[in-house]
Design a protein around this motif. Structure first.
Motif, PDB file in Angstrom:
ATOM      1  N   SER A  39      41.783  71.912  57.065  1.00 31.34           N
ATOM      2  CA  SER A  39      42.033  70.951  58.112  1.00 31.34           C
ATOM      3  C   SER A  39      40.671  70.013  58.285  1.00 31.34           C
ATOM      4  O   SER A  39      39.669  70.820  58.175  1.00 31.34           O
ATOM      5  N   SER A  41      40.189  68.898  61.194  1.00 29.85           N
ATOM      6  CA  SER A  41      40.212  68.944  62.676  1.00 29.85           C
ATOM      7  C   SER A  41      38.822  69.427  63.362  1.00 29.85           C
ATOM      8  O   SER A  41      38.393  70.249  62.768  1.00 29.85           O
ATOM      9  N   LYS A  43      38.856  70.465  66.295  1.00 29.98           N
ATOM     10  CA  LYS A  43      39.133  71.317  67.460  1.00 29.98           C
ATOM     11  C   LYS A  43      38.620  72.787  67.658  1.00 29.98           C
ATOM     12  O   LYS A  43      38.387  73.363  68.584  1.00 29.98           O
TER      13      LYS A  43
END
Length: 93
Positions: A39, A41, A43
């Motif tokens: 990913s 991401s 986060k």
């Protein structure tokens, strides 16, 4: 991608490619990148290996924007080289 992510991306991902391709090819490329490198991401605590920034072109009418490609960023040279070997004839610049 917000401004902080954009600054971090420009600082820590030195290998970049600017793609100008259709949405179908871009979706296929992003799917391959996710399967291969994981990913993108922001986060979690660990920074992603790759990230991308969609690029838009102004269209006709009131504030219409149309996607026309993306900028891809890689942290490591070997990941960048693997991408180039796989997707070289895809229409990137």
């Amino acid at each position: 991608m917000n401004s902080h992510q954009r600054r971090v991306c420009d600082r820590y991902w030195p290998y970049d490619i600017h793609l100008q391709c259709g949405n179908d090819l871009l979706d296929e490329i992003l799917e391959w990148l996710t399967e291969t490198f994981g990913s993108c991401s922001f986060k979690g605590k660990r920074m992603p290996v790759w990230c991308y920034r969609p690029e838009w072109v102004a269209g006709r009418g009131n504030f219409t924007m149309h996607p026309y490609g993306a900028s891809l960023f890689f942290r490591r040279e070997k990941d960048y080289a693997l991408f180039l070997l796989k997707w070289e004839p895809a229409g990137w610049q």
